[in-house]
Design a protein around this motif. Structure first.
Motif, PDB file in Angstrom:
ATOM      1  N   ILE A 173       0.688  -1.184  -0.061  1.00  0.00           N
ATOM      2  CA  ILE A 173      -0.068   0.004  -0.079  1.00  0.00           C
ATOM      3  C   ILE A 173       0.683   1.108  -0.047  1.00  0.00           C
ATOM      4  O   ILE A 173       0.613   2.293  -0.754  1.00  0.00           O
ATOM      5  CB  ILE A 173      -1.054   0.084   1.436  1.00  0.00           C
ATOM      6  CG1 ILE A 173      -1.933  -0.942   1.248  1.00  0.00           C
ATOM      7  CG2 ILE A 173      -1.701   1.528   1.446  1.00  0.00           C
ATOM      8  CD1 ILE A 173      -2.715  -1.266   2.431  1.00  0.00           C
ATOM      9  N   ASP A 174       1.928   1.330   0.724  1.00  0.00           N
ATOM     10  CA  ASP A 174       2.756   2.470   0.895  1.00  0.00           C
ATOM     11  C   ASP A 174       3.548   2.999  -0.366  1.00  0.00           C
ATOM     12  O   ASP A 174       3.190   4.388  -0.760  1.00  0.00           O
ATOM     13  CB  ASP A 174       3.910   2.070   2.148  1.00  0.00           C
ATOM     14  CG  ASP A 174       3.338   2.082   3.353  1.00  0.00           C
ATOM     15  OD1 ASP A 174       2.420   2.390   3.622  1.00  0.00           O
ATOM     16  OD2 ASP A 174       4.071   1.467   4.313  1.00  0.00           O
ATOM     17  N   PRO A 175       3.938   2.039  -1.185  1.00  0.00           N
ATOM     18  CA  PRO A 175       4.380   2.857  -2.357  1.00  0.00           C
ATOM     19  C   PRO A 175       3.410   3.203  -3.402  1.00  0.00           C
ATOM     20  O   PRO A 175       3.644   4.266  -4.046  1.00  0.00           O
ATOM     21  CB  PRO A 175       5.022   1.582  -3.311  1.00  0.00           C
ATOM     22  CG  PRO A 175       5.392   0.618  -2.132  1.00  0.00           C
ATOM     23  CD  PRO A 175       4.341   0.924  -0.993  1.00  0.00           C
ATOM     24  N   ILE A 176       2.223   2.750  -3.413  1.00  0.00           N
ATOM     25  CA  ILE A 176       1.115   3.075  -4.033  1.00  0.00           C
ATOM     26  C   ILE A 176       0.542   4.452  -3.544  1.00  0.00           C
ATOM     27  O   ILE A 176       0.280   5.626  -4.245  1.00  0.00           O
ATOM     28  CB  ILE A 176      -0.161   2.088  -4.279  1.00  0.00           C
ATOM     29  CG1 ILE A 176       0.138   0.749  -4.855  1.00  0.00           C
ATOM     30  CG2 ILE A 176      -1.457   2.827  -4.796  1.00  0.00           C
ATOM     31  CD1 ILE A 176      -0.980  -0.312  -4.740  1.00  0.00           C
ATOM     32  N   ASP A 177       0.362   4.756  -2.226  1.00  0.00           N
ATOM     33  CA  ASP A 177       0.027   5.806  -1.726  1.00  0.00           C
ATOM     34  C   ASP A 177       0.970   7.174  -1.800  1.00  0.00           C
ATOM     35  O   ASP A 177       0.739   8.059  -2.293  1.00  0.00           O
ATOM     36  CB  ASP A 177      -0.145   5.497  -0.162  1.00  0.00           C
ATOM     37  CG  ASP A 177      -0.563   6.840   0.840  1.00  0.00           C
ATOM     38  OD1 ASP A 177      -1.586   7.455   0.370  1.00  0.00           O
ATOM     39  OD2 ASP A 177      -0.110   7.013   1.761  1.00  0.00           O
ATOM     40  N   ASP A 178       2.466   6.678  -1.888  1.00  0.00           N
ATOM     41  CA  ASP A 178       3.259   7.681  -2.314  1.00  0.00           C
ATOM     42  C   ASP A 178       3.244   8.218  -3.735  1.00  0.00           C
ATOM     43  O   ASP A 178       3.294   9.421  -3.927  1.00  0.00           O
ATOM     44  CB  ASP A 178       4.680   7.001  -1.866  1.00  0.00           C
ATOM     45  CG  ASP A 178       4.922   6.837  -0.625  1.00  0.00           C
ATOM     46  OD1 ASP A 178       4.411   7.502   0.253  1.00  0.00           O
ATOM     47  OD2 ASP A 178       6.014   6.077  -0.346  1.00  0.00           O
ATOM     48  N   GLY A 179       2.845   7.114  -4.555  1.00  0.00           N
ATOM     49  CA  GLY A 179       2.810   7.480  -6.066  1.00  0.00           C
ATOM     50  C   GLY A 179       1.655   8.486  -6.218  1.00  0.00           C
ATOM     51  O   GLY A 179       1.626   9.391  -7.046  1.00  0.00           O
ATOM     52  N   LEU A 180       0.485   8.267  -5.714  1.00  0.00           N
ATOM     53  CA  LEU A 180      -0.772   8.762  -5.722  1.00  0.00           C
ATOM     54  C   LEU A 180      -0.271  10.280  -5.045  1.00  0.00           C
ATOM     55  O   LEU A 180      -0.955  11.314  -5.724  1.00  0.00           O
ATOM     56  CB  LEU A 180      -1.855   8.195  -4.795  1.00  0.00           C
ATOM     57  CG  LEU A 180      -2.520   6.867  -5.585  1.00  0.00           C
ATOM     58  CD1 LEU A 180      -3.344   6.393  -4.774  1.00  0.00           C
ATOM     59  CD2 LEU A 180      -2.967   7.298  -6.832  1.00  0.00           C
ATOM     60  N   LYS A 181       0.283  10.528  -3.990  1.00  0.00           N
ATOM     61  CA  LYS A 181       0.502  11.832  -3.502  1.00  0.00           C
ATOM     62  C   LYS A 181       1.396  12.618  -4.161  1.00  0.00           C
ATOM     63  O   LYS A 181       1.239  13.830  -4.776  1.00  0.00           O
ATOM     64  CB  LYS A 181       1.147  11.632  -2.019  1.00  0.00           C
ATOM     65  CG  LYS A 181       0.249  11.120  -1.105  1.00  0.00           C
ATOM     66  CD  LYS A 181       1.182  10.916   0.441  1.00  0.00           C
ATOM     67  CE  LYS A 181       0.144  10.497   1.539  1.00  0.00           C
ATOM     68  NZ  LYS A 181       0.903  10.305   2.742  1.00  0.00           N
ATOM     69  N   GLU A 182       2.460  11.908  -4.897  1.00  0.00           N
ATOM     70  CA  GLU A 182       3.332  12.502  -5.963  1.00  0.00           C
ATOM     71  C   GLU A 182       2.589  13.127  -6.926  1.00  0.00           C
ATOM     72  O   GLU A 182       2.564  14.228  -7.630  1.00  0.00           O
ATOM     73  CB  GLU A 182       4.426  11.683  -6.172  1.00  0.00           C
ATOM     74  CG  GLU A 182       5.371  12.254  -7.192  1.00  0.00           C
ATOM     75  CD  GLU A 182       6.698  11.358  -7.778  1.00  0.00           C
ATOM     76  OE1 GLU A 182       7.311  12.060  -8.521  1.00  0.00           O
ATOM     77  OE2 GLU A 182       6.672  10.351  -7.124  1.00  0.00           O
ATOM     78  N   LEU A 183       1.550  12.121  -7.740  1.00  0.00           N
ATOM     79  CA  LEU A 183       0.619  12.694  -8.837  1.00  0.00           C
ATOM     80  C   LEU A 183      -0.268  13.607  -8.373  1.00  0.00           C
ATOM     81  O   LEU A 183      -0.189  14.768  -9.327  1.00  0.00           O
ATOM     82  CB  LEU A 183      -0.011  11.313  -9.336  1.00  0.00           C
ATOM     83  CG  LEU A 183      -0.799  11.668 -10.507  1.00  0.00           C
ATOM     84  CD1 LEU A 183       0.215  11.876 -11.720  1.00  0.00           C
ATOM     85  CD2 LEU A 183      -1.833  10.411 -10.789  1.00  0.00           C
ATOM     86  N   ASP A 184      -0.552  13.650  -7.086  1.00  0.00           N
ATOM     87  CA  ASP A 184      -1.552  14.834  -6.977  1.00  0.00           C
ATOM     88  C   ASP A 184      -0.838  16.245  -6.711  1.00  0.00           C
ATOM     89  O   ASP A 184      -1.443  17.145  -6.971  1.00  0.00           O
ATOM     90  CB  ASP A 184      -2.445  14.582  -5.418  1.00  0.00           C
ATOM     91  CG  ASP A 184      -3.170  15.413  -4.838  1.00  0.00           C
ATOM     92  OD1 ASP A 184      -4.221  15.675  -5.681  1.00  0.00           O
ATOM     93  OD2 ASP A 184      -3.183  16.183  -4.056  1.00  0.00           O
ATOM     94  N   GLY A 185       0.370  16.153  -6.223  1.00  0.00           N
ATOM     95  CA  GLY A 185       1.167  17.336  -6.069  1.00  0.00           C
ATOM     96  C   GLY A 185       1.640  17.815  -7.512  1.00  0.00           C
ATOM     97  O   GLY A 185       1.453  18.897  -7.541  1.00  0.00           O
ATOM     98  N   GLN A 186       1.772  16.900  -8.485  1.00  0.00           N
ATOM     99  CA  GLN A 186       1.909  17.452  -9.965  1.00  0.00           C
ATOM    100  C   GLN A 186       0.636  18.171 -10.412  1.00  0.00           C
ATOM    101  O   GLN A 186       0.733  19.026 -11.190  1.00  0.00           O
ATOM    102  CB  GLN A 186       2.197  16.460 -10.823  1.00  0.00           C
ATOM    103  CG  GLN A 186       3.675  15.701 -10.474  1.00  0.00           C
ATOM    104  CD  GLN A 186       3.925  14.336 -11.106  1.00  0.00           C
ATOM    105  OE1 GLN A 186       3.480  13.737 -12.061  1.00  0.00           O
ATOM    106  NE2 GLN A 186       5.122  13.799 -10.963  1.00  0.00           N
TER     107      GLN A 186
END
Length: 288
Positions: free
Chosen positions: A101-114
């Motif tokens: 879950i953690d890597p997916i969560d980090d990826g979604l947060k990064e995408l949201d920041g973009q």
């Protein structure tokens, strides 16, 4: 098919547990003993003479109370042991899922920041486009964080920017008007307007600044009167020799006249004139 949503679910499983019954054997006898010990020492009167025996009684009663609590703690540890083991097993299973879950969560947060940064660029472009229509500079408009929310529509952003620009324009117009009025008031009263304009920029009220200028002028007039009175009194024992005035009482030079030619800007000359006026320095225009 690729478009089908995969349904994740755990296999059927159950948890078997048997609620533990905690029963105290000979509870009645235990209650009688505790009540008897408590009653035996219930009426102990503590005095200087009974202090030692009172402490001894307290120690015995504390020992009994601690023995009861120690038994409770033993049972509590045994009672919790099966659950603690079960909880550890569940935590281990969840940690396996959490590692994915953690890597997916980090990826979604990064995408949201973009995406948020992209929305910020669009809002900034909108501000730059709208600013000339409202007579303000784009650099004067701060981006409201809610304009960057995914759920905020473009219409809401446009309306929000328009409201802020109107407010900024009104504030700028008011400052210009107040600044002009303050400058004229300062000139009429022969004081430097710059420090008062600085206070106006910091949000100080215009009426307050008018009163503050009045107070400064009144203090200056009072000081001038005091200096004139001192000068008049001093002249009663002064004698003039050429360009120099001598104090006949002390023999010291009381006043000396010199001629200066000063070259500077008009604004600096005004400041110099105000300085000399405030300190009672006499001067006259050349050729006057």
């Amino acid at each position: 098919m690729a478009n089908e949503v995969e349904l994740l679910q755990l296999p059927d499983y159950s948890i078997e547990y048997t609620p533990t019954q905690i029963k105290i054997h000979n509870l009645e006898g235990l209650q009688k003993a505790v009540n008897a010990y408590a009653n035996r020492y219930a009426n102990v009167i503590v005095t200087d003479d009974t202090e030692k025996s009172a402490k001894d009684s307290r120690a015995k009663l504390n020992k009994l109370s601690n023995a009861l609590d120690e038994k409770r703690r033993d049972i509590h540890r045994d009672y919790n042991k099966p659950y603690d083991e079960f909880a550890d097993t569940i935590k281990q299973l969840r940690s396996v899922l959490q590692n994915t879950i953690d890597p997916i969560d980090d990826g979604l947060k990064e995408l949201d920041g973009q995406h948020r940064e992209q929305r910020k660029e669009h809002v900034q472009a909108l501000i730059t486009e709208m600013a000339p229509n409202y007579g303000v500079s784009a650099s004067d408009i701060e981006i409201d964080p809610k304009w960057l929310n995914k759920t905020t529509s473009k219409k809401a952003v446009t309306e929000g920017v328009a409201v802020v620009m109107k407010q900024v324009k009104q504030a700028q117009d008011k400052f210009e008007s107040d600044s002009l009025a303050l400058t004229k008031y300062a000139e009429v009263n022969k004081v430097d307007a710059a420090p008062w304009i600085d206070q106006l920029k910091q949000g100080q009220d215009l009426d307050y600044l008018f009163k503050a200028i009045d107070n400064q002028v009144n203090l200056r007039k009072q000081k001038q009167k005091e200096l004139e009175a001192q000068a008049a009194e001093a002249k009663t024992h002064q004698a003039t020799k050429g360009d120099t005035t001598i104090d006949t009482t002390t023999g010291e030079i009381a006043e000396h006249s010199v001629t200066l030619q000063i070259t500077t800007t008009i604004e600096e000359m005004k400041l110099l004139k105000n300085f000399m006026d405030q300190r009672g320095i006499k001067y006259q225009r050349a050729g006057a």
